[in-house]
Design a protein around this motif. Sequence first.
Motif, PDB file in Angstrom:
ATOM      1  N   ARG A  37      -5.711   6.689   3.746  1.00 34.16           N
ATOM      2  CA  ARG A  37      -4.556   6.303   2.934  1.00 34.16           C
ATOM      3  C   ARG A  37      -3.280   6.010   3.772  1.00 34.16           C
ATOM      4  NH1 ARG A  37      -4.808   6.620  -2.611  1.00 34.16           N
ATOM      5  NH2 ARG A  37      -2.686   6.619  -3.826  1.00 34.16           N
ATOM      6  N   PHE A  38      -2.965   6.858   4.503  1.00 32.75           N
ATOM      7  CA  PHE A  38      -1.760   7.020   5.360  1.00 32.75           C
ATOM      8  C   PHE A  38      -1.493   5.598   6.347  1.00 32.75           C
ATOM      9  CE2 PHE A  38       1.138   8.753   8.611  1.00 32.75           C
ATOM     10  CZ  PHE A  38       2.169   8.618   7.808  1.00 32.75           C
ATOM     11  N   LYS A  39      -2.916   5.555   6.991  1.00 32.84           N
ATOM     12  CA  LYS A  39      -2.819   4.339   7.903  1.00 32.84           C
ATOM     13  C   LYS A  39      -2.941   2.888   7.012  1.00 32.84           C
ATOM     14  CE  LYS A  39      -5.684   6.191  11.632  1.00 32.84           C
ATOM     15  NZ  LYS A  39      -6.937   6.044  12.315  1.00 32.84           N
ATOM     16  N   ASN A  40      -3.259   2.967   5.799  1.00 31.07           N
ATOM     17  CA  ASN A  40      -3.176   1.687   5.103  1.00 31.07           C
ATOM     18  C   ASN A  40      -1.845   1.505   4.758  1.00 31.07           C
ATOM     19  OD1 ASN A  40      -6.120   1.284   5.155  1.00 31.07           O
ATOM     20  ND2 ASN A  40      -6.472   2.046   3.295  1.00 31.07           N
ATOM     21  N   ILE A  50       2.206   7.410   0.227  1.00 32.29           N
ATOM     22  CA  ILE A  50       2.924   8.195   1.001  1.00 32.29           C
ATOM     23  C   ILE A  50       2.772   9.579   0.710  1.00 32.29           C
ATOM     24  CG2 ILE A  50       5.132   8.274   0.205  1.00 32.29           C
ATOM     25  CD1 ILE A  50       4.467   7.505   3.672  1.00 32.29           C
ATOM     26  N   GLY A  51       2.651   9.946  -0.543  1.00 34.82           N
ATOM     27  CA  GLY A  51       2.268  11.419  -0.789  1.00 34.82           C
ATOM     28  C   GLY A  51       1.117  11.932  -0.587  1.00 34.82           C
ATOM     29  N   ALA A  52       1.082  13.145  -0.149  1.00 29.79           N
ATOM     30  CA  ALA A  52       0.176  13.914   0.634  1.00 29.79           C
ATOM     31  C   ALA A  52      -1.068  13.931  -0.567  1.00 29.79           C
ATOM     32  CB  ALA A  52       0.528  15.119   1.232  1.00 29.79           C
ATOM     33  N   ASP A  53      -0.959  14.218  -1.638  1.00 28.39           N
ATOM     34  CA  ASP A  53      -2.095  14.377  -2.580  1.00 28.39           C
ATOM     35  C   ASP A  53      -1.965  13.562  -3.945  1.00 28.39           C
ATOM     36  OD1 ASP A  53      -4.101  15.398  -4.143  1.00 28.39           O
ATOM     37  OD2 ASP A  53      -3.916  17.732  -3.339  1.00 28.39           O
ATOM     38  N   PRO A  54      -2.746  12.581  -3.943  1.00 23.54           N
ATOM     39  CA  PRO A  54      -2.558  11.681  -5.145  1.00 23.54           C
ATOM     40  C   PRO A  54      -2.811  12.213  -6.280  1.00 23.54           C
ATOM     41  CG  PRO A  54      -3.695  10.667  -3.300  1.00 23.54           C
ATOM     42  CD  PRO A  54      -3.675  11.986  -2.814  1.00 23.54           C
ATOM     43  N   ASP A  55      -3.800  13.452  -6.151  1.00 25.39           N
ATOM     44  CA  ASP A  55      -4.300  14.008  -7.624  1.00 25.39           C
ATOM     45  C   ASP A  55      -3.063  14.890  -7.942  1.00 25.39           C
ATOM     46  OD1 ASP A  55      -6.962  13.256  -7.256  1.00 25.39           O
ATOM     47  OD2 ASP A  55      -7.665  15.052  -6.267  1.00 25.39           O
ATOM     48  N   PRO A  72       6.504  10.463  16.997  1.00 25.55           N
ATOM     49  CA  PRO A  72       5.878   9.276  17.587  1.00 25.55           C
ATOM     50  C   PRO A  72       5.665   8.239  16.483  1.00 25.55           C
ATOM     51  CG  PRO A  72       4.785  11.059  18.774  1.00 25.55           C
ATOM     52  CD  PRO A  72       5.744  11.801  17.684  1.00 25.55           C
ATOM     53  N   PHE A  73       5.205   8.682  15.249  1.00 24.03           N
ATOM     54  CA  PHE A  73       4.827   7.789  14.172  1.00 24.03           C
ATOM     55  C   PHE A  73       6.093   7.237  13.341  1.00 24.03           C
ATOM     56  CE2 PHE A  73       4.760  12.102  11.975  1.00 24.03           C
ATOM     57  CZ  PHE A  73       5.565  11.758  10.827  1.00 24.03           C
ATOM     58  N   MET A  74       7.285   7.514  13.924  1.00 24.26           N
ATOM     59  CA  MET A  74       8.267   7.030  13.029  1.00 24.26           C
ATOM     60  C   MET A  74       8.772   5.518  12.913  1.00 24.26           C
ATOM     61  SD  MET A  74       9.721   9.362  10.877  1.00 24.26           S
ATOM     62  CE  MET A  74      10.890   8.429  10.282  1.00 24.26           C
ATOM     63  N   PRO A  75       8.472   5.035  14.238  1.00 25.91           N
ATOM     64  CA  PRO A  75       8.439   3.621  14.122  1.00 25.91           C
ATOM     65  C   PRO A  75       7.824   2.828  13.180  1.00 25.91           C
ATOM     66  CG  PRO A  75       8.852   4.549  16.247  1.00 25.91           C
ATOM     67  CD  PRO A  75       8.553   5.454  15.558  1.00 25.91           C
ATOM     68  N   ASN A  88       0.757  -1.311   0.033  1.00 22.29           N
ATOM     69  CA  ASN A  88       0.135  -0.026  -0.013  1.00 22.29           C
ATOM     70  C   ASN A  88       0.808   1.384  -0.044  1.00 22.29           C
ATOM     71  OD1 ASN A  88      -2.297  -1.194  -0.114  1.00 22.29           O
ATOM     72  ND2 ASN A  88      -2.607  -1.365   2.299  1.00 22.29           N
ATOM     73  N   TRP A  89       2.228   1.114   0.280  1.00 21.85           N
ATOM     74  CA  TRP A  89       3.099   2.087   0.083  1.00 21.85           C
ATOM     75  C   TRP A  89       3.374   2.330  -1.308  1.00 21.85           C
ATOM     76  CZ3 TRP A  89       6.824   3.700   4.379  1.00 21.85           C
ATOM     77  CH2 TRP A  89       7.762   4.789   3.973  1.00 21.85           C
ATOM     78  N   ARG A  90       3.506   1.440  -2.238  1.00 26.02           N
ATOM     79  CA  ARG A  90       4.157   1.459  -3.451  1.00 26.02           C
ATOM     80  C   ARG A  90       2.675   1.936  -4.248  1.00 26.02           C
ATOM     81  NH1 ARG A  90       6.895  -3.257  -6.767  1.00 26.02           N
ATOM     82  NH2 ARG A  90       5.303  -4.528  -5.931  1.00 26.02           N
ATOM     83  N   ILE A  91       1.472   1.353  -3.987  1.00 24.97           N
ATOM     84  CA  ILE A  91       0.416   2.029  -4.773  1.00 24.97           C
ATOM     85  C   ILE A  91      -0.594   2.184  -3.694  1.00 24.97           C
ATOM     86  CG2 ILE A  91      -1.736   1.263  -6.212  1.00 24.97           C
ATOM     87  CD1 ILE A  91       0.087  -0.691  -7.470  1.00 24.97           C
ATOM     88  N   GLY A  92      -1.063   3.437  -3.262  1.00 25.67           N
ATOM     89  CA  GLY A  92      -1.647   3.965  -2.306  1.00 25.67           C
ATOM     90  C   GLY A  92      -3.204   3.450  -2.202  1.00 25.67           C
ATOM     91  N   ARG A  93      -3.931   3.365  -1.128  1.00 28.75           N
ATOM     92  CA  ARG A  93      -5.246   2.827  -1.069  1.00 28.75           C
ATOM     93  C   ARG A  93      -5.953   3.518  -0.150  1.00 28.75           C
ATOM     94  NH1 ARG A  93      -7.866  -1.346   1.835  1.00 28.75           N
ATOM     95  NH2 ARG A  93      -5.795  -1.899   2.854  1.00 28.75           N
ATOM     96  N   GLY A  94      -7.229   4.314  -0.667  1.00 23.88           N
ATOM     97  CA  GLY A  94      -8.094   5.123   0.303  1.00 23.88           C
ATOM     98  C   GLY A  94      -7.673   6.521   0.074  1.00 23.88           C
TER      99      GLY A  94
END
Length: 287
Positions: A27-30, A233-238, A73-76, A16-22
Amino acid sequence: MKIHAIETGKVKITKNWRIGRGNGLKRFKNTLFDSEFTEWLPIYVWVIEHPEGLIVIDTGIPVDANKRIWFPPFMPLVQRAAKFKMTPEQEVGSQLRQLGLSPNDVRWVVLTHLHQDHDGGLHHFPNAEFVVSFKEWEMAAGIKGRMNGYLNQRWPDWFKPRFVDFDSQKPFGPFTGHHTLTQAGDIHLVPTPGHSPGHLSVILVEDDLMSILFAGDASYTEELLIEQKADGIGADPDVQQETHRKILKYAEQHHTVYLPSHDPGAKERLENRIPINKDLELEAQAV
């Protein structure tokens, strides 16, 4: 001129990092919590033996890339979702010397963006002029950068790049701005935002017909570019998909060898000057 593909270790990321979902936070959580991973992917650094001096595009990762990071805190979770495999001999400085080139002789280091698998080898180039987009620097520097996930605490104290502000530059083909790096006018930096807000790519115009586009993480592979699939991982898929359309538009006008940093097929395409596969593009448009 000679162009070298240097593989500085490998990375494995969630699918889901390589191809985002949601969308949005989902999307970030996925991306971070996905339990399925890609195969090991290359981390390429590109070196151009240009008549005006050695040019290095990105710097790869350091040998301690997996060292645990606890802030923010999210880095791990990010480190769990992106794992590196590396030996000291694979760092960019060592590999340059194996080619008979000296890191001390590098004139320019162009950074497509400031994620750690692209800026992790800065310390090898104390004499080089570093070039990065102003927008990327704004996102990456200081405490704001740390909170955005950039590992700026690992930058050398002397790291003071030259900034390119694409907003004040003239367009280059379909790209909204550009910066010409060389006096010969054959190497251009263009904005390719999406994976990161200030992401840039490098275009080497070999002749009137052939260009080589060093794409960083504009997409992870040529296939994903053609399919216009944004990463997770990108903030804006569009924005990333709009960048894909601009790259493909450029490739309609010039035979373009497309070289993302993590594409297993990139080195072969460079060596054989294989342009973007137009048949795959037509198939993607028909779906």
